[in-house]
Design a protein around this motif. Structure first.
Motif, mmCIF file in Angstrom:
data_model
loop_
_atom_site.group_PDB
_atom_site.id
_atom_site.type_symbol
_atom_site.label_atom_id
_atom_site.label_comp_id
_atom_site.label_asym_id
_atom_site.label_seq_id
_atom_site.Cartn_x
_atom_site.Cartn_y
_atom_site.Cartn_z
ATOM 1 N N TYR A 50 0.850 -1.184 0.000
ATOM 2 C CA TYR A 50 0.000 0.000 0.000
ATOM 3 C C TYR A 50 0.888 1.237 0.000
ATOM 4 O O TYR A 50 2.075 1.173 0.320
ATOM 5 N N VAL A 54 -2.373 3.455 6.577
ATOM 6 C CA VAL A 54 -3.826 3.321 6.611
ATOM 7 C C VAL A 54 -4.342 3.545 5.196
ATOM 8 O O VAL A 54 -4.643 4.657 4.801
ATOM 9 N N PRO A 55 -4.429 2.489 4.405
ATOM 10 C CA PRO A 55 -4.847 2.667 3.012
ATOM 11 C C PRO A 55 -6.343 2.952 2.924
ATOM 12 O O PRO A 55 -7.102 2.552 3.800
ATOM 13 N N PRO A 56 -6.788 3.642 1.864
ATOM 14 C CA PRO A 56 -8.226 3.834 1.677
ATOM 15 C C PRO A 56 -8.924 2.488 1.452
ATOM 16 O O PRO A 56 -8.298 1.527 0.976
ATOM 17 N N ALA A 57 -10.215 2.436 1.801
ATOM 18 C CA ALA A 57 -10.952 1.176 1.709
ATOM 19 C C ALA A 57 -10.913 0.599 0.291
ATOM 20 O O ALA A 57 -10.814 -0.616 0.102
ATOM 21 N N VAL A 60 -7.797 -1.399 -0.225
ATOM 22 C CA VAL A 60 -7.882 -2.703 0.433
ATOM 23 C C VAL A 60 -8.684 -3.663 -0.446
ATOM 24 O O VAL A 60 -8.320 -4.827 -0.634
ATOM 25 N N LEU A 63 -6.525 -4.888 -3.414
ATOM 26 C CA LEU A 63 -5.563 -5.932 -3.028
ATOM 27 C C LEU A 63 -6.299 -7.248 -2.781
ATOM 28 O O LEU A 63 -5.842 -8.319 -3.201
ATOM 29 N N ASP A 64 -7.460 -7.155 -2.147
ATOM 30 C CA ASP A 64 -8.260 -8.346 -1.868
ATOM 31 C C ASP A 64 -8.626 -9.060 -3.174
ATOM 32 O O ASP A 64 -8.473 -10.275 -3.305
ATOM 33 N N VAL A 67 -5.391 -10.752 -4.631
ATOM 34 C CA VAL A 67 -4.943 -11.985 -3.962
ATOM 35 C C VAL A 67 -5.969 -13.106 -4.148
ATOM 36 O O VAL A 67 -5.595 -14.275 -4.230
ATOM 37 N N ASN A 68 -7.254 -12.764 -4.269
ATOM 38 C CA ASN A 68 -8.255 -13.798 -4.547
ATOM 39 C C ASN A 68 -7.977 -14.474 -5.882
ATOM 40 O O ASN A 68 -8.048 -15.687 -6.012
ATOM 41 N N GLU A 89 1.522 -3.965 11.380
ATOM 42 C CA GLU A 89 0.496 -4.708 12.134
ATOM 43 C C GLU A 89 -0.791 -4.810 11.331
ATOM 44 O O GLU A 89 -1.433 -5.860 11.289
ATOM 45 N N ARG A 90 -1.195 -3.701 10.722
ATOM 46 C CA ARG A 90 -2.431 -3.721 9.947
ATOM 47 C C ARG A 90 -2.323 -4.668 8.770
ATOM 48 O O ARG A 90 -3.240 -5.406 8.463
ATOM 49 N N ALA A 92 -0.603 -7.278 8.438
ATOM 50 C CA ALA A 92 -0.439 -8.699 8.771
ATOM 51 C C ALA A 92 -1.589 -9.264 9.583
ATOM 52 O O ALA A 92 -1.479 -10.371 10.107
ATOM 53 N N PHE A 93 -2.725 -8.547 9.682
ATOM 54 C CA PHE A 93 -3.837 -9.117 10.441
ATOM 55 C C PHE A 93 -4.230 -10.467 9.843
ATOM 56 O O PHE A 93 -4.391 -10.614 8.639
#
Lengths: 380, 380
Positions: A50, A54-57, A60, A63-64, A67-68, A89-90, A92-93
């Motif tokens: 990113y 804190v990336p914009p929704a 996210v 990226l989702d 990776v799918n 941390e964000r 690697a949730f």
């Protein structure tokens, strides 16, 4: 073992207040296509996934989606590490749960190195992720006296070396600035003052070093110590870079064969130079007129509303330079006398802009008389 | 099928500028212990996982730790839905990969209902997650004319009903405000003006409705239409609530047996009332003096530095009320004459605060003389 090495996706990045998300989707889809077409065994993303911690929704979600496609639909494992732009941390949730589905996300630095072991055509290969960490983090976490990025990386790679059993091919994935590397304007320095450089020598005895941070594709020290570069240009300084992903094939002996596969941007990022009229005429037949442009106008006279004129033809002009115009300091030095002498010429420019024609002799005479009156009445 | 129902974790929440993360870790560990001790088949968290759409990194790490314990170490599946506090896209990153490891995260509202099917002792049970969505989102996504939360929920549950084959026990998980529900001060209204209420009737024919949003444990309409409540008190208005998780056992006929299991907070949240001296004396032997306190002082006189005095004994006093002091508007009304008459009394209060003793007769006389002089010289 055949894997794709890419880095510095910077999903969610803006450039001159324009969202690049559509451009990013366009190249990420090409990467997904390559994963399928070239039948790769793994995809490595070497940090700066990113653009912000804190990336914009919407970033996210992109990226989702990516990776799918790769992990679920194509069933190809991915390894993502945090770069200096990511929030470890964000990012690697759920890392332990994600790993079960072949999505290996490494955010905060490990206490002990933990390889991702993947089966290739010639047996098992160990991928050691080294996420971005500044020297203070390494110092605190590992209780070692390292003052520089160079010393920190030397320490971490030493740990990797002693963790990996002899004979097992070993790839390291890291996000760092190799000494002598060529920078672009779109990278955020890891450290102010140049104490961020790391020697390429530490990486020499690994089968391959998949690096991230520098946005131009390049290798340092040896061919297998390499930056794939970002998949898109993120500044005009990258105009001449050929953005690509790196396809790496490790043979039975752990030797790397390397291929750069170019990516095609939805809109290129480039600089155009010339006089306004020329550029407008050329642009009408330019199939790439939607590219992101820095326009450098050679005209030396003032032009009304120039950005809108350019954008009628080139909708994505992001920046305008006017090297032909005198500099601001020169303008300030201009004496009132010179200003007076210039009024006729300035009006003529304006007149030409509005009507498309120059002043006739008669008009010029009328204007001169009008200026004369104004000066007399205004007392100057 | 035996499952734990909990909700409104609000991880990362602050209260009066104090981070509650340690308190949250303390109760989440109790929940993990219960999962093991009571051998549950699933854990349901009915929304407001985080307190904000962008939770602090430490909150993400705490959720990560908790899901690792439950899903990985104990191998118990979890279902998490987004509440009105959560950012649905951020929460659901990697949802498809996470699901493979038994961590079912449902962020944005579905287009078509998708149950999580889990095997229990008496066969398969369908859990239908209904993440929080406002009426406009339901309207746009499903192309239906719903103007209220009530109409939106009726529509969504109708979809669930027609999706679930007859005879399969069906649990819905939703984040909403049931009409007649008891609110606390720590909930953020879903809608201004009361148009946020949903009829409990829609939930009646499901085996169980695991609800989130209201922070006090309660049921509405029927015993199986239930809020577990938050695991911690998040406002002083919750002083008398008994925070708990709900253990639900569905028998072979799909009938729910319900047990509330209390949670023990690291520090309770409560109100103490009395005179300062009394409270300070009592506090020294109070084993719960580290609780989060609202102190309501009955003293009627001004007291110097009262918060620090209280905090020497009760370190976590968060709020102070002085009902014994006259109100601000009364003070403003006080005439200069009354002020004058009160000077002696005010000084006496001050003197007692500083020295611990009252004025002697001699001191009182000297003060009176001094005030007299001041008034004469000041002209009033």
């Amino acid at each position: 073992m055949r894997f794709l090495h890419t880095s510095d996706w910077h999903i969610g990045r803006q450039f001159h207040n324009i969202s690049l998300l559509e451009d990013q989707r366009h190249v990420l889809r090409q990467i997904v296509d390559l994963v399928r077409e070239r039948q790769v065994d793994a995809v490595i993303v070497a940090g700066d996934i990113y653009d912000r911690s804190v990336p914009p929704a919407a970033a996210v979600a992109l990226l989702d989606e990516t990776v799918n496609r790769i992990c679920n639909e194509l069933q190809v494992p991915m390894i993502l590490i945090a770069g200096n732009h990511d929030g470890p941390e964000r990012l690697a949730f759920g890392a332990r749960q994600l790993a079960g589905a072949g999505l290996h996300v490494v955010g905060p630095l490990w206490r002990r190195p933990r390889p991702v072991l993947l089966k290739g055509r010639h047996g098992e290969v160990a991928f050691y992720p080294v996420p971005y960490a500044d020297p203070a983090t390494v110092r605190n976490l590992h209780q070692v006296e390292v003052a520089s990025h160079d010393a920190a990386m030397a320490h971490l790679l030493e740990q990797v070396r002693s963790d990996n059993p002899p004979g097992r091919p070993c790839v390291v994935i890291a996000h760092c600035f190799l000494a002598g590397g060529e920078t672009s304007e779109s990278e955020r320095p890891l450290n102010i003052g140049g104490a961020d450089q790391v020697s390429a020598d530490y990486f020499r005895d690994f089968a391959y070093a998949a690096l991230g941070h520098l946005h131009g594709p390049q290798f340092r020290g040896a061919e297998h110590i390499r930056y794939s570069g970002s998949p898109l240009k993120y500044s005009f300084s990258e105009e001449r870079q050929r953005k690509a992903v790196t396809l790496v094939e490790l043979d039975a002996a752990g030797q790397a064969a390397i291929e750069q596969i170019p990516l095609r941007p939805l809109r290129d990022m480039r600089v155009v130079e010339g006089a306004l009229d020329e550029l407008l005429a050329k642009g009408k037949n330019d199939p790439r007129r939607e590219d992101y442009l820095l326009v450098r106008l050679s005209d030396t006279h003032a032009i009304l509303d120039v950005m809108n004129k350019l954008r009628e033809v080139y909708p994505n002009v992001l920046h305008l330079e006017r090297p032909g115009l005198m500099s601001r300091s020169e303008r300030l030095e201009m004496s009132r006398e010179r200003l007076k002498r210039g009024e006729m010429a300035m009006f003529e420019d304006f007149f030409r802009q509005v009507t498309g024609e120059g002043l006739s002799a008669e008009q010029e005479k009328a204007l001169a008389a009008c200026l004369e009156t104004l000066h007399r009445e205004g007392g100057n």
